[in-house]
Design a protein around this motif. Structure first.
Motif, PDB file in Angstrom:
ATOM      1  N   ALA A  19       0.823  -1.216   0.000  1.00 27.98           N
ATOM      2  CA  ALA A  19       0.000   0.000   0.000  1.00 27.98           C
ATOM      3  C   ALA A  19       0.852   1.259   0.000  1.00 27.98           C
ATOM      4  CB  ALA A  19      -0.920  -0.002   1.215  1.00 27.98           C
ATOM      5  N   ASP A  26       4.097  -2.118  -5.365  1.00 27.46           N
ATOM      6  CA  ASP A  26       2.709  -1.963  -5.796  1.00 27.46           C
ATOM      7  C   ASP A  26       2.559  -2.223  -7.292  1.00 27.46           C
ATOM      8  OD1 ASP A  26       4.191   0.304  -6.303  1.00 27.46           O
ATOM      9  OD2 ASP A  26       2.572   1.699  -5.843  1.00 27.46           O
ATOM     10  N   TRP A  49      -8.584  -4.484 -10.058  1.00 28.68           N
ATOM     11  CA  TRP A  49      -8.874  -3.173  -9.482  1.00 28.68           C
ATOM     12  C   TRP A  49      -9.007  -2.150 -10.599  1.00 28.68           C
ATOM     13  CZ3 TRP A  49      -4.835  -6.189  -7.443  1.00 28.68           C
ATOM     14  CH2 TRP A  49      -5.115  -6.746  -6.195  1.00 28.68           C
ATOM     15  N   ARG A  54      -6.785   2.748  -5.952  1.00 23.79           N
ATOM     16  CA  ARG A  54      -7.829   1.956  -5.302  1.00 23.79           C
ATOM     17  C   ARG A  54      -7.251   0.651  -4.743  1.00 23.79           C
ATOM     18  NH1 ARG A  54     -13.649   1.475  -7.968  1.00 23.79           N
ATOM     19  NH2 ARG A  54     -13.514   3.693  -7.528  1.00 23.79           N
ATOM     20  N   MET A  55      -6.341   0.034  -5.482  1.00 24.81           N
ATOM     21  CA  MET A  55      -5.688  -1.176  -5.000  1.00 24.81           C
ATOM     22  C   MET A  55      -4.867  -0.879  -3.753  1.00 24.81           C
ATOM     23  SD  MET A  55      -2.652  -3.486  -6.670  1.00 24.81           S
ATOM     24  CE  MET A  55      -1.403  -2.333  -6.136  1.00 24.81           C
ATOM     25  N   ARG A  56      -4.103   0.211  -3.795  1.00 27.75           N
ATOM     26  CA  ARG A  56      -3.270   0.559  -2.649  1.00 27.75           C
ATOM     27  C   ARG A  56      -4.123   0.889  -1.432  1.00 27.75           C
ATOM     28  NH1 ARG A  56       1.065   4.793  -4.579  1.00 27.75           N
ATOM     29  NH2 ARG A  56       1.847   4.396  -2.492  1.00 27.75           N
ATOM     30  N   LEU A  57      -5.238   1.559  -1.618  1.00 20.70           N
ATOM     31  CA  LEU A  57      -6.135   1.887  -0.509  1.00 20.70           C
ATOM     32  C   LEU A  57      -6.743   0.625   0.091  1.00 20.70           C
ATOM     33  CD1 LEU A  57      -7.385   4.327   0.975  1.00 20.70           C
ATOM     34  CD2 LEU A  57      -9.286   4.172  -0.622  1.00 20.70           C
ATOM     35  N   GLN A  58      -7.204  -0.280  -0.762  1.00 15.83           N
ATOM     36  CA  GLN A  58      -7.809  -1.520  -0.290  1.00 15.83           C
ATOM     37  C   GLN A  58      -6.790  -2.377   0.469  1.00 15.83           C
ATOM     38  OE1 GLN A  58      -9.327  -3.942  -3.445  1.00 15.83           O
ATOM     39  NE2 GLN A  58     -10.340  -5.359  -2.062  1.00 15.83           N
ATOM     40  N   LEU A  59      -5.595  -2.518  -0.071  1.00 17.80           N
ATOM     41  CA  LEU A  59      -4.575  -3.314   0.606  1.00 17.80           C
ATOM     42  C   LEU A  59      -4.091  -2.625   1.883  1.00 17.80           C
ATOM     43  CD1 LEU A  59      -2.490  -4.702  -2.372  1.00 17.80           C
ATOM     44  CD2 LEU A  59      -4.155  -5.887  -0.972  1.00 17.80           C
ATOM     45  N   PHE A  61      -5.979  -0.721   3.982  1.00 17.35           N
ATOM     46  CA  PHE A  61      -6.980  -0.989   5.017  1.00 17.35           C
ATOM     47  C   PHE A  61      -6.909  -2.437   5.495  1.00 17.35           C
ATOM     48  CE2 PHE A  61      -9.671   2.672   3.327  1.00 17.35           C
ATOM     49  CZ  PHE A  61      -9.326   3.494   4.388  1.00 17.35           C
ATOM     50  N   MET A  62      -6.754  -3.352   4.560  1.00 18.54           N
ATOM     51  CA  MET A  62      -6.663  -4.761   4.945  1.00 18.54           C
ATOM     52  C   MET A  62      -5.390  -5.029   5.739  1.00 18.54           C
ATOM     53  SD  MET A  62      -8.610  -7.225   4.671  1.00 18.54           S
ATOM     54  CE  MET A  62      -8.411  -8.764   5.490  1.00 18.54           C
TER      55      MET A  62
END
Length: 76
Positions: A19, A26, A49, A54-59, A61-62
């Motif tokens: 992220a 990334d 994605w 959006r991918m970096r944000l999702q990963l 948070f996870m």
């Protein structure tokens, strides 16, 4: 239980590294997802994605959730 907590911490740390974009990881994950996922899961951009952000944000948070879960598991 300790092993599960440590593995969760490692996975969360890896997600956070992706992220943050450390040393282009990334982009590597984006390209890996483009090659690995079947056409059914792909968007028109190739990856599952819609954008790199959006991918970096999702990963991210996870990753934070996994680190918290790992810390709770290890400290029990």
């Amino acid at each position: 239980m300790l092993l599960c907590g440590v593995l969760t911490l490692i996975a969360g740390g890896a997600f956070i590294v992706v992220a943050c974009g450390y040393r282009g990881v990334d982009i590597w994950v984006w390209d890996w997802a483009d090659v690995t996922f079947s056409p059914r899961y792909r968007t028109r951009w190739g990856s599952p994605w819609k954008s790199l952000e959006r991918m970096r944000l999702q990963l991210g948070f996870m990753g934070v959730a996994l680190v918290i879960l790992g810390l709770v598991t290890v400290t029990r």
